[in-house]
Design an enzyme around this catalytic site. Structure first.
Site, PDB file in Angstrom:
ATOM      1  N   LYS A   1       8.657 -34.259 -14.684  1.00  0.00           N
ATOM      2  CA  LYS A   1       9.698 -35.276 -14.765  1.00  0.00           C
ATOM      3  C   LYS A   1       9.084 -36.553 -15.311  1.00  0.00           C
ATOM      4  O   LYS A   1       8.187 -37.150 -14.698  1.00  0.00           O
ATOM      5  CB  LYS A   1      10.299 -35.521 -13.385  1.00  0.00           C
TER       6      LYS A   1
ATOM      7  N   LYS B   1      12.250 -32.418 -17.508  1.00  0.00           N
ATOM      8  CA  LYS B   1      13.306 -33.431 -17.520  1.00  0.00           C
ATOM      9  C   LYS B   1      12.785 -34.730 -18.089  1.00  0.00           C
ATOM     10  O   LYS B   1      11.701 -35.143 -17.673  1.00  0.00           O
ATOM     11  CB  LYS B   1      13.765 -33.640 -16.076  1.00  0.00           C
TER      12      LYS B   1
END
Ligand code: PBG
Length: 321
Positions: free
Chosen positions: A192, A245
């Protein structure tokens, strides 16, 4: 003789027959924002067609979405009350817990994934416990584990920790196992990145950090190998699914992780990616439907086994598959 790919592009049937990638509705996950109160529907400014809704309206939305064919959902809670230790995240009567209990009752078939993080619940907007301006890793783990456990008790099917604290997958696994939730999988937001593409989400959740940034715990967009290391650590701790992400600026990372990960890979087509498409579409600058199709196709083609996307509902409604 020149080699020609003979008539492979000549008709729709032939193109479908030879295509390598499809957008399959069963592989899309729709995110929802749920808040306290009754009959509330607050549009999220930068995310047209996505609302922050109270549980009653959430159940209405889910009912029509289930008819469209949505099978998996990701829940985010927007609490009324925030404090410095994010207690709303792990309260048994917290907003996600209440919503999950109701959804499970009405739609037992639905796969409910819950986001595990403190930032929507902390007054300072950070993903963990803060002391002297610093986010403390280890004391945060205990609160994240409590959050996952209370979601599990409410009926959640899968926990998705998005906080990026070190060791959180192991902490969640231990807590879930010792409470008997051996079969509950963990989908780890492993790679992330510290991204400006989360802007609209933070507006929706009121979760922009009040000081500093998330760069100390989220990844540096300049690094690719680091994503591989983060995935390896999460796998060691027991992650069942790993995630990259955002998706669009990180298609190379999706490709890389797909090559090395023995577990399924999820990609998150985040809020800012959604907003850009919506804004350009509204201004008539691009053909919105084709752009959505192309973007989702690219994420699957890069290697994602499943995609979380705010476009899910419209993809099914308009049959953009
Ligand atoms: C919570 C969380 C965020 C997102 C998912 N979980 C925000 C953040 O890390 O700032 C972003 C999702 C999106 O932008 O759509 N930590």
């Amino acid at each position: 003789m020149i080699y020609r790919p003979r008539r492979l592009r000549s008709s729709g049937i032939m193109r479908d027959l030879t295509a390598e990638t499809f957008i399959v509705p069963a592989k899309l996950i729709m995110p929802y924002f749920v808040c306290e109160g009754k009959n509330i529907r607050t549009p999220i400014g930068a995310m047209p067609e996505i609302d922050n809704v109270s549980v009653d309206n959430l159940l209405r939305d889910i009912e029509s979405d289930a008819e469209l064919g949505i099978k998996s959902i990701l829940m985010f809670g927007i609490p009324d009350y925030k404090d410095d230790i994010g207690s709303g995240a792990y309260a048994d009567d917290g907003i996600v817990q209440k919503a999950v209990r109701e959804i499970k009752k009405r739609f037992p078939e639905l796969m409910i994934i819950t986001d595990i993080c403190l930032c929507e619940y902390t007054s300072h907007g950070h993903c963990g416990v803060v002391e002297n301006g610093i986010v403390l890793n280890d004391p945060t783990l205990e609160l994240l584990a409590k959050t996952a456990l209370s979601h599990a008790r409410a009926g959640a099917d899968m926990a998705a920790p998005s906080d990026m604290m070190d060791g959180r997958v192991g902490a969640l696994r231990d807590a879930l196992d010792s409470a008997g939730f051996h079969d509950m999988p963990i989908m780890a937001y492993s790679a992330k990145y510290a991204s400006a593409f989360y802007g609209p989400f933070r507006e929706a959740a009121g979760s922009a950090p009040q000081f500093g940034s998330r760069k100390a715990y989220q990844m540096d967009p300049r690094n690719g190998r680091e994503a591989e290391r983060e995935v390896m650590l999460d796998l060691d701790e027991g992650a069942d699914i790993v995630m990259v992400k955002p998706a669009l600026s990180y298609l190379d990372i999706i490709y890389r992780i797909k090559e090395i990960s023995p577990v399924p890979l999820c990609a998150y087509n985040v809020s800012g990616e959604y907003s850009m498409v919506k804004a350009a579409g509204k201004l008539g600058m691009v053909d919105e439907e084709r752009v959505i199709q192309e973007i989702l196709t690219s994420i699957f083609r890069a290697g994602a086994d499943m995609v979380i996307s705010y476009h899910t509902r419209e993809v099914l409604k308009k049959k953009l598959v």
